[in-house]
Design a protein around this motif. Structure first.
Motif, PDB file in Angstrom:
ATOM      1  N   ALA A   9       0.829  -1.204   0.000  1.00 16.94           N
ATOM      2  CA  ALA A   9       0.000   0.000   0.000  1.00 16.94           C
ATOM      3  C   ALA A   9       0.861   1.250   0.000  1.00 16.94           C
ATOM      4  O   ALA A   9       0.533   2.255  -0.634  1.00 16.94           O
ATOM      5  CB  ALA A   9      -0.920  -0.005   1.217  1.00 16.94           C
ATOM      6  N   HIS A  12       2.276   1.870  -3.610  1.00 25.03           N
ATOM      7  CA  HIS A  12       1.392   2.039  -4.748  1.00 25.03           C
ATOM      8  C   HIS A  12       1.382   3.503  -5.196  1.00 25.03           C
ATOM      9  O   HIS A  12       1.707   4.408  -4.425  1.00 25.03           O
ATOM     10  CB  HIS A  12      -0.029   1.599  -4.391  1.00 25.03           C
ATOM     11  CG  HIS A  12      -0.827   2.649  -3.684  1.00 25.03           C
ATOM     12  ND1 HIS A  12      -0.608   3.006  -2.384  1.00 25.03           N
ATOM     13  CD2 HIS A  12      -1.858   3.446  -4.128  1.00 25.03           C
ATOM     14  CE1 HIS A  12      -1.450   3.966  -2.035  1.00 25.03           C
ATOM     15  NE2 HIS A  12      -2.216   4.256  -3.059  1.00 25.03           N
ATOM     16  N   TYR A  13       1.050   3.738  -6.461  1.00 25.63           N
ATOM     17  CA  TYR A  13       0.959   5.108  -6.980  1.00 25.63           C
ATOM     18  C   TYR A  13      -0.501   5.389  -7.309  1.00 25.63           C
ATOM     19  O   TYR A  13      -1.096   4.738  -8.151  1.00 25.63           O
ATOM     20  CB  TYR A  13       1.821   5.289  -8.231  1.00 25.63           C
ATOM     21  CG  TYR A  13       2.011   6.741  -8.586  1.00 25.63           C
ATOM     22  CD1 TYR A  13       3.119   7.436  -8.128  1.00 25.63           C
ATOM     23  CD2 TYR A  13       1.070   7.436  -9.342  1.00 25.63           C
ATOM     24  CE1 TYR A  13       3.305   8.781  -8.425  1.00 25.63           C
ATOM     25  CE2 TYR A  13       1.230   8.778  -9.636  1.00 25.63           C
ATOM     26  CZ  TYR A  13       2.361   9.442  -9.182  1.00 25.63           C
ATOM     27  OH  TYR A  13       2.518  10.770  -9.460  1.00 25.63           O
ATOM     28  N   PHE A  14      -1.050   6.367  -6.610  1.00 22.61           N
ATOM     29  CA  PHE A  14      -2.461   6.713  -6.776  1.00 22.61           C
ATOM     30  C   PHE A  14      -2.660   7.520  -8.058  1.00 22.61           C
ATOM     31  O   PHE A  14      -1.968   8.512  -8.292  1.00 22.61           O
ATOM     32  CB  PHE A  14      -2.936   7.517  -5.563  1.00 22.61           C
ATOM     33  CG  PHE A  14      -4.324   8.074  -5.719  1.00 22.61           C
ATOM     34  CD1 PHE A  14      -5.434   7.244  -5.679  1.00 22.61           C
ATOM     35  CD2 PHE A  14      -4.523   9.427  -5.909  1.00 22.61           C
ATOM     36  CE1 PHE A  14      -6.709   7.751  -5.807  1.00 22.61           C
ATOM     37  CE2 PHE A  14      -5.792   9.953  -6.032  1.00 22.61           C
ATOM     38  CZ  PHE A  14      -6.888   9.110  -5.987  1.00 22.61           C
ATOM     39  N   PRO A  16      -5.370   9.767  -9.850  1.00 25.52           N
ATOM     40  CA  PRO A  16      -6.669  10.402  -9.589  1.00 25.52           C
ATOM     41  C   PRO A  16      -7.587  10.320 -10.802  1.00 25.52           C
ATOM     42  O   PRO A  16      -7.139  10.129 -11.941  1.00 25.52           O
ATOM     43  CB  PRO A  16      -6.298  11.856  -9.284  1.00 25.52           C
ATOM     44  CG  PRO A  16      -5.022  12.069 -10.027  1.00 25.52           C
ATOM     45  CD  PRO A  16      -4.290  10.753  -9.983  1.00 25.52           C
ATOM     46  N   GLU A  71      -8.059  13.112  -0.105  1.00 23.86           N
ATOM     47  CA  GLU A  71      -7.369  11.918  -0.610  1.00 23.86           C
ATOM     48  C   GLU A  71      -6.178  11.567   0.278  1.00 23.86           C
ATOM     49  O   GLU A  71      -5.927  10.393   0.551  1.00 23.86           O
ATOM     50  CB  GLU A  71      -6.920  12.159  -2.045  1.00 23.86           C
ATOM     51  CG  GLU A  71      -8.070  12.235  -3.048  1.00 23.86           C
ATOM     52  CD  GLU A  71      -7.619  12.699  -4.423  1.00 23.86           C
ATOM     53  OE1 GLU A  71      -8.437  12.642  -5.362  1.00 23.86           O
ATOM     54  OE2 GLU A  71      -6.454  13.142  -4.557  1.00 23.86           O
ATOM     55  N   SER A  72      -5.444  12.593   0.723  1.00 23.42           N
ATOM     56  CA  SER A  72      -4.294  12.336   1.592  1.00 23.42           C
ATOM     57  C   SER A  72      -4.719  11.743   2.925  1.00 23.42           C
ATOM     58  O   SER A  72      -4.153  10.739   3.387  1.00 23.42           O
ATOM     59  CB  SER A  72      -3.521  13.642   1.822  1.00 23.42           C
ATOM     60  OG  SER A  72      -2.456  13.453   2.724  1.00 23.42           O
ATOM     61  N   LYS A  76      -4.805   7.419   0.519  1.00 19.21           N
ATOM     62  CA  LYS A  76      -4.629   7.024  -0.877  1.00 19.21           C
ATOM     63  C   LYS A  76      -3.228   7.303  -1.410  1.00 19.21           C
ATOM     64  O   LYS A  76      -2.877   6.832  -2.485  1.00 19.21           O
ATOM     65  CB  LYS A  76      -5.658   7.744  -1.750  1.00 19.21           C
ATOM     66  CG  LYS A  76      -7.097   7.350  -1.450  1.00 19.21           C
ATOM     67  CD  LYS A  76      -8.074   8.036  -2.388  1.00 19.21           C
ATOM     68  CE  LYS A  76      -9.502   7.596  -2.116  1.00 19.21           C
ATOM     69  NZ  LYS A  76     -10.476   8.261  -3.023  1.00 19.21           N
ATOM     70  N   TYR A  77      -2.449   8.103  -0.706  1.00 20.79           N
ATOM     71  CA  TYR A  77      -1.129   8.487  -1.195  1.00 20.79           C
ATOM     72  C   TYR A  77      -0.051   7.625  -0.545  1.00 20.79           C
ATOM     73  O   TYR A  77      -0.029   7.450   0.667  1.00 20.79           O
ATOM     74  CB  TYR A  77      -0.838   9.953  -0.886  1.00 20.79           C
ATOM     75  CG  TYR A  77      -1.751  10.937  -1.592  1.00 20.79           C
ATOM     76  CD1 TYR A  77      -2.475  10.573  -2.722  1.00 20.79           C
ATOM     77  CD2 TYR A  77      -1.884  12.237  -1.134  1.00 20.79           C
ATOM     78  CE1 TYR A  77      -3.300  11.456  -3.369  1.00 20.79           C
ATOM     79  CE2 TYR A  77      -2.704  13.148  -1.769  1.00 20.79           C
ATOM     80  CZ  TYR A  77      -3.417  12.748  -2.884  1.00 20.79           C
ATOM     81  OH  TYR A  77      -4.233  13.645  -3.522  1.00 20.79           O
ATOM     82  N   VAL A  81       3.795   9.023  -4.471  1.00 24.16           N
ATOM     83  CA  VAL A  81       3.043  10.267  -4.589  1.00 24.16           C
ATOM     84  C   VAL A  81       3.699  11.354  -3.748  1.00 24.16           C
ATOM     85  O   VAL A  81       3.813  12.513  -4.164  1.00 24.16           O
ATOM     86  CB  VAL A  81       1.581  10.062  -4.167  1.00 24.16           C
ATOM     87  CG1 VAL A  81       0.807  11.368  -4.223  1.00 24.16           C
ATOM     88  CG2 VAL A  81       0.914   9.023  -5.065  1.00 24.16           C
TER      89      VAL A  81
END
Length: 288
Positions: A9, A12-14, A16, A71-72, A76-77, A81
């Motif tokens: 996790a 990973h690269y979110f 958008p 999002e942060s 999710k980041y 990111v």
């Protein structure tokens, strides 16, 4: 298994979803620039177009930055990111360095090259008789005398204020790193207060310059470079104060952790950049 999932996790690269905010921002900047041009040229509709552009720009910033915050805080980041945000902020500050470098370069060219050239050789004897070319000057065509701004007054006080604000912001940062959120909030609040005091003193300085020193934006090359450099710096202090205010609200909302707080760091980078620019500006514009 849980540790492996956590590492995955974090790596990973979110990506958008497509956003409407870039086109909204482009429209806002178009209205902002065209409105300013119309306003400066005396067209009545110019000011309304200008303020409409500002309103749309504020709407865009609230919406877009709010989405990034959500999002942060939603986890999710990951590290990639975070790294891209750091590079982006670094390049943004570099572009600001180049922005101010252009104005410092214009001041250098006028003061060191063009003004002495106008008062030397054939220019002095044939074109500009009696023009000494000493700085500060409004130029050979100057008609209204003015008094230059002294360094050891409000500018020196503002220098002390900004230097102190850099210390209080760093103190707040160390409070965040050490998990002392009270220190974080207090340091941010004091830094914001110092920024507001700086802007208030600069507004008083401008009123004093116009009313008592006859130093105006159209006071030749000295007046134009003085107000452009100090005015754009004041605008950046305003932006930095707004950024820190948002960080303070986020701190009260429980955002930021010692290992996850780039939003705060980005605002701090920007504020320290503003401090450094002011030190250069104080020496070159006010002191020398």
């Amino acid at each position: 298994m849980n540790q492996a999932s956590g590492m995955q996790a974090a790596d990973h690269y979110f990506v958008p979803e497509p956003s409407k905010y870039p086109i909204i921002g482009a429209v806002a900047l178009l209205l902002f620039g065209s409105g300013a041009a119309l306003w400066l040229n005396g067209m009545p509709a110019g000011r309304w177009v200008f303020f409409l552009g500002i309103a749309i720009l504020v709407f865009m910033m609230f919406g877009w930055f709010g989405q990034v915050v959500r999002e942060s805080e939603g986890g999710k980041y990951g590290r990639r990111v975070d790294k891209s945000f750091r590079w982006s902020m670094g390049w943004f500050i570099f572009s600001e360095v180049m922005f101010f470098a252009a104005f410092f370069g214009a001041l250098f060219y006028a003061r060191v090259l063009s003004v002495p050239w106008l008062s030397s050789g054939d220019n002095a004897s044939m074109l500009w008789q009696g023009y000494a070319g000493a700085w500060p000057t409004a130029g050979p065509y100057a008609s209204d005398p003015f008094t230059p701004m002294e360094a050891w007054g409000i500018p020196a006080i503002n220098t002390l204020i900004l230097l102190t604000s850099g210390v209080t912001l760093t103190w707040a940062h160390y409070g965040l790193l050490n998990g002392r959120r009270g220190r974080l909030k207090l340091g941010l609040a004091v830094t914001i207060l110092l920024g507001i005091i700086f802007l208030s003193l600069q507004a008083y300085e401008y009123a004093h310059a116009y009313a008592e020193l006859n130093l105006r934006l159209d006071s030749g090359i000295y007046g134009s470079t003085f107000y452009l450099l100090t005015g754009f710096h004041g605008m950046h202090v305003t932006v930095g104060t707004i950024m820190l205010t948002v960080m303070l609200f986020r701190a009260f909302a429980g955002h930021f952790r010692p290992d996850h707080h780039f939003g705060f760091e980005a605002a701090a980078w920007y504020w320290h950049f503003v401090d450094v620019v002011w030190l250069m500006l104080f020496v070159v514009v006010y002191w020398l």
